[in-house]
Design an enzyme around this catalytic site. Structure first.
Site, mmCIF file in Angstrom:
data_model
loop_
_atom_site.group_PDB
_atom_site.id
_atom_site.type_symbol
_atom_site.label_atom_id
_atom_site.label_comp_id
_atom_site.label_asym_id
_atom_site.label_seq_id
_atom_site.Cartn_x
_atom_site.Cartn_y
_atom_site.Cartn_z
ATOM 1 N N HIS A 12 60.995 -32.673 45.343
ATOM 2 C CA HIS A 12 61.233 -33.899 44.584
ATOM 3 C C HIS A 12 62.668 -34.397 44.764
ATOM 4 O O HIS A 12 63.586 -33.627 45.092
ATOM 5 C CB HIS A 12 60.962 -33.665 43.099
ATOM 6 C CG HIS A 12 61.836 -32.618 42.489
ATOM 7 N ND1 HIS A 12 63.125 -32.859 42.065
ATOM 8 C CD2 HIS A 12 61.622 -31.297 42.248
ATOM 9 C CE1 HIS A 12 63.662 -31.770 41.590
ATOM 10 N NE2 HIS A 12 62.775 -30.788 41.692
ATOM 11 N N GLU A 92 57.183 -26.028 38.913
ATOM 12 C CA GLU A 92 58.482 -25.368 38.971
ATOM 13 C C GLU A 92 58.415 -23.983 38.316
ATOM 14 O O GLU A 92 57.551 -23.717 37.479
ATOM 15 C CB GLU A 92 59.519 -26.238 38.235
ATOM 16 C CG GLU A 92 60.907 -25.656 38.097
ATOM 17 C CD GLU A 92 61.632 -25.499 39.415
ATOM 18 O OE1 GLU A 92 61.267 -24.545 40.152
ATOM 19 O OE2 GLU A 92 62.546 -26.290 39.690
#
Length: 219
Positions: A12, A92
């Site tokens: 990202h 994550e």
């Protein structure tokens, strides 16, 4: 089996947490947005990916975090050519819920000393935990290749540690090798490309910050 020609991993763009780690005290990690810089990084990556994919079809898996969804949208891929799924196993590493900045900084120092793969954050995950769920995702991914109409490309929009652990699992890297590598930068990609022999190779290595220190011959 319709194995894809390439599997692209994208980290990202820069998030609010990358720019200011005090934000974790006020916002959940999964809800953090991209910064203007992060949006720009994602758009720039999108230009390269659109050129790479051309008019080919893409099977996309996106981590359920806001910053990964914003990154995918900013890539600007032609939606008629993509099949998108949210994939929680690509999320994550969990560092716990509401995070105290000083405590997280202390735990990161402990992790650096103990080892990124084995150190488990309090109320969170270790790298080994993330490795296990990435491995479970890979089993699902391989089963998807059994579809004779599987797209020519796979795109994973995820996080830096998850990218390294995906490659560790795919290429059977040792823990020592994993520990010697750095995360890619925000908006960076790594691509697994299939060769004439049916094996995949990585288009470029992860940066190495130290020489691997294996415990045995498998390292």
């Amino acid at each position: 089996m319709a194995r894809p020609q390439r599997i692209v991993l994208v980290r990202h763009g820069e998030s609010e947490g990358n720019a200011d780690d005090t934000v974790y005290e006020r916002e959940p990690d999964h809800a953090l947005r991209l910064t203007p810089k992060g949006l720009r990084q994602a758009r720039e990556t999108g230009v390269r990916l659109r050129e790479l994919f051309g008019g080919e079809r893409v099977s996309v898996y996106v981590s359920p975090y806001r910053r990964t969804h914003e990154t995918f949208r900013s890539l600007g891929l032609a939606l008629e050519n993509v099949r998108v799924r949210e994939e929680p196993r690509l999320r994550e590493q969990d560092w716990g819920n509401w995070q105290d900045r000083d405590d997280v900084r202390l735990q990161k120092a402990y992790r650096d000393a103990y080892g990124h793969f084995f150190y488990r954050f309090a109320q969170g995950e270790s790298g080994a935990d993330v490795y296990d769920r990435v491995g479970a995702f890979l089993e699902s991914l391989h089963r998807s290749f059994e579809d004779p109409d599987h797209p020519e490309n796979v795109l994973l929009v995820t996080h830096g540690l998850t990218m390294r652990l995906f490659c560790m699992r795919w290429f059977h890297w040792s823990v020592a090798e994993f520990e010697s590598l750095s995360n890619p930068g925000n908006g960076e990609t790594r691509t697994l490309i299939i060769g004439a022999d049916g094996r995949y190779t990585l288009d470029r290595p992860f940066e190495r910050w130290r020489i691997p220190e294996p415990y045995g011959i498998t390292g």
